[in-house]
Design an enzyme around this catalytic site. Structure first.
Site, PDB file in Angstrom:
ATOM      1  N   CYS A   2      60.264  42.748  35.412  1.00 15.43           N
ATOM      2  CA  CYS A   2      60.040  43.971  34.666  1.00 15.43           C
ATOM      3  C   CYS A   2      58.576  44.371  34.787  1.00 15.43           C
ATOM      4  CB  CYS A   2      60.405  43.771  33.190  1.00 15.43           C
ATOM      5  SG  CYS A   2      62.069  43.112  32.918  1.00 15.43           S
ATOM      6  N   ARG A  50      62.399  47.651  32.008  1.00 17.23           N
ATOM      7  CA  ARG A  50      63.292  46.522  32.259  1.00 17.23           C
ATOM      8  C   ARG A  50      64.096  46.674  33.550  1.00 17.23           C
ATOM      9  NH1 ARG A  50      68.652  44.431  28.896  1.00 17.23           N
ATOM     10  NH2 ARG A  50      68.803  42.430  29.968  1.00 17.23           N
ATOM     11  N   LEU A  51      64.077  45.606  34.345  1.00 22.01           N
ATOM     12  CA  LEU A  51      65.024  45.421  35.446  1.00 22.01           C
ATOM     13  C   LEU A  51      65.943  44.294  35.012  1.00 22.01           C
ATOM     14  CD1 LEU A  51      65.966  46.015  38.366  1.00 22.01           C
ATOM     15  CD2 LEU A  51      64.348  44.285  39.138  1.00 22.01           C
ATOM     16  N   LEU A  54      69.314  38.915  33.800  1.00 19.32           N
ATOM     17  CA  LEU A  54      70.079  38.032  32.912  1.00 19.32           C
ATOM     18  C   LEU A  54      70.409  38.776  31.625  1.00 19.32           C
ATOM     19  CD1 LEU A  54      67.991  34.759  33.305  1.00 19.32           C
ATOM     20  CD2 LEU A  54      70.292  35.137  34.209  1.00 19.32           C
ATOM     21  N   GLU A  78      60.916  35.527  34.904  1.00 20.80           N
ATOM     22  CA  GLU A  78      62.134  34.758  34.655  1.00 20.80           C
ATOM     23  C   GLU A  78      61.753  33.355  34.197  1.00 20.80           C
ATOM     24  OE1 GLU A  78      65.072  35.995  34.727  1.00 20.80           O
ATOM     25  OE2 GLU A  78      64.727  37.873  35.837  1.00 20.80           O
ATOM     26  N   ASP A 101      66.821  34.957  28.520  1.00 22.37           N
ATOM     27  CA  ASP A 101      65.662  34.076  28.488  1.00 22.37           C
ATOM     28  C   ASP A 101      64.529  34.687  27.660  1.00 22.37           C
ATOM     29  OD1 ASP A 101      65.259  36.095  30.370  1.00 22.37           O
ATOM     30  OD2 ASP A 101      64.082  34.845  31.722  1.00 22.37           O
ATOM     31  N   GLY A 364      60.554  32.637  50.983  1.00 24.59           N
ATOM     32  CA  GLY A 364      60.056  31.344  51.441  1.00 24.59           C
ATOM     33  C   GLY A 364      58.563  31.165  51.268  1.00 24.59           C
TER      34      GLY A 364
END
Length: 610
Positions: A2, A50-51, A54, A78, A101, A364
């Site tokens: 977010c 907000r994106l 969860l 997260e 969360d 990665g």
């Protein structure tokens, strides 16, 4: 993933209109919901975009308030171990009304105060307001995955996930000279600096505490303090432990209520993440890669082979110079300050492609810095061994007719007392070395290199170089690049290799498990080869770059002429105009290794023009 904003004012009232404007500036970070909170006496304002990843319900929207009404939270990131922490809090009598969360972070702070972050495994920047005490805490994660900017003038605090939200409230003409020097040495501006004197970046592993009497910045986690006196040298034991931690890290980061995928370049790091993720998933995962029409830069065929072996749903996009050229003017808007990592362009495009299929991706990032994947680490050994011969080697190589030898001569062009990790990085990345900086610029103060703190054991020179990259290059450049490129497309990026447990473990591996018989990333490769045949990786390392050197003297030459000319250079008081124009002449005359030094100027002047 977010975006957060906030204003704390000790004397004047917080205006909702100001807070709304700040939050609107970062709307791209969170298209799913917007929230604004200003407390009753208008000393604190918190904003959020907000994106949803969860708990997609409105109950998990922010700012989030405690049941007692005393605490308010805005949060970007997260928390991967939130389920375990929630169970601990439940056993202590805490009741939850969402499955998010966010609520776990809020209740953790209420229960444990600032010490709550010691229990967190995640990427985050969050702020908690305590109404009763009129006190604010702002935290940033251990490795600096999530950004946090702030401005404090002893009366008003502004903070945000991006610089663009704060810039309207400060003097944008007052630039930080130290930040500008860092930019030309490194290609990015490291924390705590920003381009503006009035704005700072909260450093990784730190938090701000602001109340009626104090403004404090404290560390809760430092990379240097995680270095142990003894390293682990048993290969079987190291591989088993690392592999177990990696599987745990990837499994944590696959928690999602939305579709996900993996950025797959075909290299060691992203292939390892994709392989472990596919082994955990009961369905084919989506993988995404970028290639280039210029065959020598097109690694997408290797990504495709890895994807075929793993059985993923693979998507690839092949770029031309036209795709890149059209996006270059957007870089200053994305990063809000000078930023010269040109791989931001393909990162943006692969993010855009991925966002059409998924809302979250694994990347990665972090493998090179932990497992000595760059050529810089070999140069660290080489320069230390040949230090007494540097003048002869510099002179001999510089007189060579071969361009590669001329470039190599720059590695040996340093003073006896020079900070070697800074010098090696600047030369390896094609930036300005200390001597080159003095030759081309008129800065009033000497450059101050980024220094590491003390560690519990004496590091090898190659370890010091990789440590330097892990502490500065990774958060300042690579993670910043990915955050902005993905967030421009409302896409969340998670970084399994930067789980702090993995980083702390890799810091204390014997160097021979990172480089063995000239083979870099040795231990990481042994884990990968449990999933994918070694033969697929028998090729040189390429990295996720673009053929900028080729393009800058051809298709992108109009950019070079537009931003590196006498009229433009004379607008800034720190360029030695004649020296810079000579640099341009040498590049066009065949010294192609100078392209990045010119790119730095192009990107700075483009930002300055905005």
């Amino acid at each position: 993933m977010c975006g957060i904003t906030g204003i704390i004012n000790r004397r004047a009232k917080v205006e909702i209109s100001q807070l709304s404007k700040m939050t609107d500036k970062i709307a791209h970070r969170g298209p799913d919901a917007e929230g604004i909170f200003v407390n009753q006496n208008k000393t604190c304002g918190l904003g959020h975009r907000r994106l949803s990843i969860l708990d997609l319900s409105d109950a998990a929207n922010q700012p989030m308030h405690s049941k007692c009404g005393n605490y308010s939270l805005v949060y970007n990131g997260e928390l991967y171990n939130f389920k375990e922490i929630r169970e601990i809090l439940k056993s202590e009598g805490v009741e939850f009304s969402t499955s998010s969360d966010t609520e776990v972070i809020l209740e953790s702070f209420i229960a444990w105060g600032p010490k709550c972050v010691d229990r967190f495994n995640g990427m985050f920047a969050f702020a908690v307001w305590n109404e009763k005490e009129e006190e604010l805490f702002i935290f940033r994660d251990r490795l600096g995955i999530k950004p946090l900017y702030y401005s404090w003038d002893e009366e008003t605090l502004y903070f945000s996930s991006e610089l663009k939200a704060i810039a309207p409230f400060i003097d944008q003409k007052n630039w930080d000279e130290a930040a500008i020097q860092h930019y030309f040495r490194l290609g990015y501006i490291p924390a705590p600096h920003s381009i503006y004197k009035a704005v700072r970046k909260l450093e990784e592993g730190s938090y701000i505490q602001l109340n009626k009497s104090d403004f404090l910045i404290k560390n809760y986690w430092k990379l240097e303090e995680k270095v142990q006196k003894v390293t682990l040298s048993d290969e079987n034991e190291a591989k088993t432990q690392y592999h177990d931690l990696l599987k745990s890290s990837v499994e944590y980061r696959l928690q999602s209520d939305v579709p996900f995928g993996v950025f797959l370049s075909g290299g060691i790091d992203s292939s390892t993440v994709a392989a472990v993720a596919q082994s955990i998933s009961d369905q084919p995962i989506s993988t995404f890669s970028i290639g280039f029409e210029e065959a020598s830069f097109n690694e997408s065929e290797y990504a495709r082979k890895v994807a075929d072996h793993l059985g993923t749903k693979h998507h690839e996009f092949v770029l031309s110079h036209k795709d890149i050229q059209d996006l270059i003017p957007e870089i200053p808007k994305w990063y809000d300050e000078p930023f010269a990592d040109a791989s931001a362009l393909p990162t943006y495009l692969v993010s855009k492609m991925a966002s059409e299929k998924v809302t979250m991706v694994l990347t990665g990032d972090g493998g090179d810095e932990q497992f000595m994947g760059y050529g810089m680490y070999t140069w660290a050994d080489r320069l230390t061994t040949l230090k007494t011969l540097r003048w002869f080697l510099k002179t001999g190589l510089s007189l060579s007719s071969k361009v590669n030898n001329q470039r190599a001569s720059q590695y040996f062009d340093f003073k006896e007392d020079e900070h070697l990790p800074s010098h090696i990085f600047s030369v390896d990345q094609g930036m300005y070395s200390a001597r080159s900086l003095k030759k081309h610029f008129t800065f009033t103060e000497d450059y101050s290199p980024l220094l590491l703190g003390k560690t519990n054991r004496r590091l090898l020179v190659s370890e010091s170089q990789s440590f330097h990259d892990l502490k500065f290059y990774l958060p300042g450049d690579l993670l910043t690049k990915v955050d902005r490129a993905t967030m421009q497309n409302s896409l969340e990026a998670r970084v399994p290799l930067l789980d702090h447990r993995l980083v702390e473990f890799s810091l204390n591996l014997d160097e021979k498990l990172k480089r063995k018989n000239g083979d870099s990333k040795y231990l990481l490769k042994q884990v990968l080869y449990d999933y994918v045949p070694k033969e697929l990786f028998d090729r040189p390392k390429w990295g996720f770059g673009i053929p900028l050197n080729l393009w800058l003297s051809n298709e992108l030459k109009p950019l070079l002429d537009k931003y590196v000319n006498q009229e433009v250079l004379e607008k800034y008081d720190f360029y030695k105009v004649d020296e810079v124009l000579e640099l341009k002449k040498q590049y066009l005359g065949g010294k192609t290794f100078l392209y990045n030094q010119l790119w730095l100027i192009i990107m700075f002047n483009m930002w300055g023009e905005r």
